[in-house]
Design a protein around this motif. Sequence first.
Motif, PDB file in Angstrom:
ATOM      1  N   GLU A   1     112.920  23.544   2.291  1.00  0.00           N
ATOM      2  CA  GLU A   1     112.670  23.429   0.853  1.00  0.00           C
ATOM      3  C   GLU A   1     111.224  23.770   0.501  1.00  0.00           C
ATOM      4  OE1 GLU A   1     113.839  19.433   0.051  1.00  0.00           O
ATOM      5  OE2 GLU A   1     116.002  19.872   0.097  1.00  0.00           O
TER       6      GLU A   1
ATOM      7  N   PHE B   1     101.634  33.803   2.810  1.00  0.00           N
ATOM      8  CA  PHE B   1     102.683  32.824   3.069  1.00  0.00           C
ATOM      9  C   PHE B   1     102.584  32.238   4.471  1.00  0.00           C
ATOM     10  CE2 PHE B   1     106.831  32.320   5.213  1.00  0.00           C
ATOM     11  CZ  PHE B   1     107.248  31.150   4.596  1.00  0.00           C
TER      12      PHE B   1
ATOM     13  N   TYR C   1     103.025  28.370   5.421  1.00  0.00           N
ATOM     14  CA  TYR C   1     104.238  27.923   6.111  1.00  0.00           C
ATOM     15  C   TYR C   1     103.889  27.125   7.361  1.00  0.00           C
ATOM     16  CZ  TYR C   1     108.370  27.946   9.017  1.00  0.00           C
ATOM     17  OH  TYR C   1     109.404  27.542   9.836  1.00  0.00           O
TER      18      TYR C   1
ATOM     19  N   LEU D   1     107.172  30.528  -0.159  1.00  0.00           N
ATOM     20  CA  LEU D   1     107.494  31.956  -0.068  1.00  0.00           C
ATOM     21  C   LEU D   1     107.661  32.556  -1.460  1.00  0.00           C
ATOM     22  CD1 LEU D   1     108.151  34.368   1.783  1.00  0.00           C
ATOM     23  CD2 LEU D   1     110.540  33.603   1.799  1.00  0.00           C
ATOM     24  N   ASP D   2     108.374  31.843  -2.334  1.00  0.00           N
ATOM     25  CA  ASP D   2     108.564  32.320  -3.707  1.00  0.00           C
ATOM     26  C   ASP D   2     107.225  32.445  -4.424  1.00  0.00           C
ATOM     27  OD1 ASP D   2     111.281  32.305  -3.227  1.00  0.00           O
ATOM     28  OD2 ASP D   2     111.620  30.348  -4.185  1.00  0.00           O
ATOM     29  N   GLU D   3     106.359  31.466  -4.216  1.00  0.00           N
ATOM     30  CA  GLU D   3     105.044  31.501  -4.867  1.00  0.00           C
ATOM     31  C   GLU D   3     104.186  32.638  -4.343  1.00  0.00           C
ATOM     32  OE1 GLU D   3     103.532  27.626  -4.095  1.00  0.00           O
ATOM     33  OE2 GLU D   3     104.683  26.645  -5.701  1.00  0.00           O
TER      34      GLU D   3
ATOM     35  N   GLN E   1     110.472  27.520   1.374  1.00  0.00           N
ATOM     36  CA  GLN E   1     111.039  28.456   0.415  1.00  0.00           C
ATOM     37  C   GLN E   1     110.214  28.497  -0.857  1.00  0.00           C
ATOM     38  OE1 GLN E   1     113.932  30.505   0.962  1.00  0.00           O
ATOM     39  NE2 GLN E   1     112.905  31.481  -0.775  1.00  0.00           N
ATOM     40  N   GLN E   2     109.749  27.335  -1.301  1.00  0.00           N
ATOM     41  CA  GLN E   2     108.908  27.291  -2.488  1.00  0.00           C
ATOM     42  C   GLN E   2     107.607  28.066  -2.256  1.00  0.00           C
ATOM     43  OE1 GLN E   2     108.036  23.327  -3.913  1.00  0.00           O
ATOM     44  NE2 GLN E   2     106.467  24.032  -5.344  1.00  0.00           N
TER      45      GLN E   2
ATOM     46  N   LYS F   1     112.988  37.407   1.945  1.00  0.00           N
ATOM     47  CA  LYS F   1     112.995  36.621   0.706  1.00  0.00           C
ATOM     48  C   LYS F   1     113.550  35.199   0.876  1.00  0.00           C
ATOM     49  CE  LYS F   1     111.312  39.741  -2.078  1.00  0.00           C
ATOM     50  NZ  LYS F   1     112.081  40.352  -3.156  1.00  0.00           N
ATOM     51  N   LYS F   2     114.288  34.956   1.963  1.00  0.00           N
ATOM     52  CA  LYS F   2     114.956  33.669   2.093  1.00  0.00           C
ATOM     53  C   LYS F   2     114.676  33.045   3.452  1.00  0.00           C
ATOM     54  CE  LYS F   2     119.514  31.450   1.800  1.00  0.00           C
ATOM     55  NZ  LYS F   2     120.974  31.681   1.635  1.00  0.00           N
TER      56      LYS F   2
ATOM     57  N   TYR G   1     105.247  35.572  -3.273  1.00  0.00           N
ATOM     58  CA  TYR G   1     105.732  36.799  -3.907  1.00  0.00           C
ATOM     59  C   TYR G   1     105.300  36.875  -5.368  1.00  0.00           C
ATOM     60  CZ  TYR G   1     108.672  38.586  -0.124  1.00  0.00           C
ATOM     61  OH  TYR G   1     109.124  39.140   1.055  1.00  0.00           O
ATOM     62  N   ALA G   2     105.372  35.733  -6.045  1.00  0.00           N
ATOM     63  CA  ALA G   2     104.975  35.721  -7.461  1.00  0.00           C
ATOM     64  C   ALA G   2     103.509  36.059  -7.615  1.00  0.00           C
ATOM     65  CB  ALA G   2     105.271  34.333  -8.051  1.00  0.00           C
TER      66      ALA G   2
END
Length: 459
Positions: A444, A413, A417, A450-452, A447-448, A241-242, A454-455
């Motif tokens: 930065e 992702f 990436y 990766l979050d997207e 991470q954005q 996640k991070k 998952y969403a």
Amino acid sequence: MNIAVNGRSKTTRTLGWHWLAVSIVGFALVLSGCDKHEEAAAAAPKGVLRIAIGNENTFEYMYADYFAAKFPELEVQIIPTEGIYGPGKKPLQELTKLIDQEKPDLLFTSSFDYEKLASQGKLYDLSALMEKDRFDLDNLLPAAVDYLRIKGQGSIYGLAPKFSSSVLFYNKELFDRYHIPYPTDQMTWADMFRLAQRFPAEGGKGERVYGFHMGYMSSPQDLADYIGQAQGLGMIDAEGKKLLMQTDSWKRIYQLVMDGYRSGVLQWNYMPGKTRYEKEDVEAEDLFSIGRTAMTISNEGQLNALRQRGAAFEWGMVGTPSADPGHTRNPNFYLSPIYSINAQAEHVKSAWEVIKYFNGAEAARIEAKTSNDLPVRKAFAHEMDGHSLEPFYQVKYEETVQGGYNENVPGTFIEKYRSIAKQQVDAMLTGEVTVEQGLQRIQEQGQQALDEAYAAEVK
């Protein structure tokens, strides 16, 4: 021998090279009287053995002759695993489902599968079987045994007859030409880069000699990632996640790599979208075998490449560099395949006899005559063109080395990436941004992304 595939029986085809393999097996059986310590004469297993492996052709090509000679009374039923891969599929989950539904006895697992299946209780602990038959672990590569125990959380759930690892190859003639001392064991990455930078930047296109080149890397980012993995650094945390790229350790690695490429002594070929490599492409990726780089890091396959391309120069091997002297960390160490037994197997005894044979001295002796793979049984490792393979056997397994594949990370992702990282690496190379600034942007923006990713999975 009959092979039943999903209930359909099929007689194996007899090819010319099959008879050669069977003859070798038969010859080894005659000579194997002294190997009774671990391969002792139990009654040949009979009945059915269900094997989970890629597909029928894989089994026939790699194992059918051995089974015909050593286990003639076993009816092998192949449970194909090739269907666990594909767009949108999570291979481990698919494999677990296949094991539960098809109930194979014998599994051919990858390093990643072995660890995960063992932790889920899907594999049979071999400890009692090895103790009962006095199976000889002492003559196996210690790194292999350590790997199996560590991944099995203290127990051994499988055995592997061969391994792969990497070493630092160096061209003695180039070092002698420029009066540069040979590389040594236990060098740090900084030591190796300093050696590489001592080679002069001379010669035109197609002639230039480089201090270091590592094939099949599309950008300096790949080399930085490789070094990070060798040091046990992760790009993403265990939960997936991070992102973890904005650290002093990654900064030091990227600075080292950027300085090396800016100086011109390191080189890479970038062929975006390349899926098929022609002869000239392969040669461009293997500058070492044609004498155009002083050093490379590669696995045992480099030995064959040197022979196939008729390399006339003198060369040597030492252990790969590490973060600090004294360590023998190697991100390329792995075992494949690992022979394991399903924890719910119906035919445990037959599966164990097969595992015991393929991981024993007799099979290792045969493989040494017919294969260039690295045997886990070091006693059967032969020299290659007068070069000892000892550097490959100096490897030690350390759990922190393997960054590992994280199945939790969305597949969408990865491509995003790499695009973000390449853009920033290019900017670092040109001096548009500093290494620190570039890594901050990777952190930065990555991470954005990766979050997207998952969403998007939740929707």
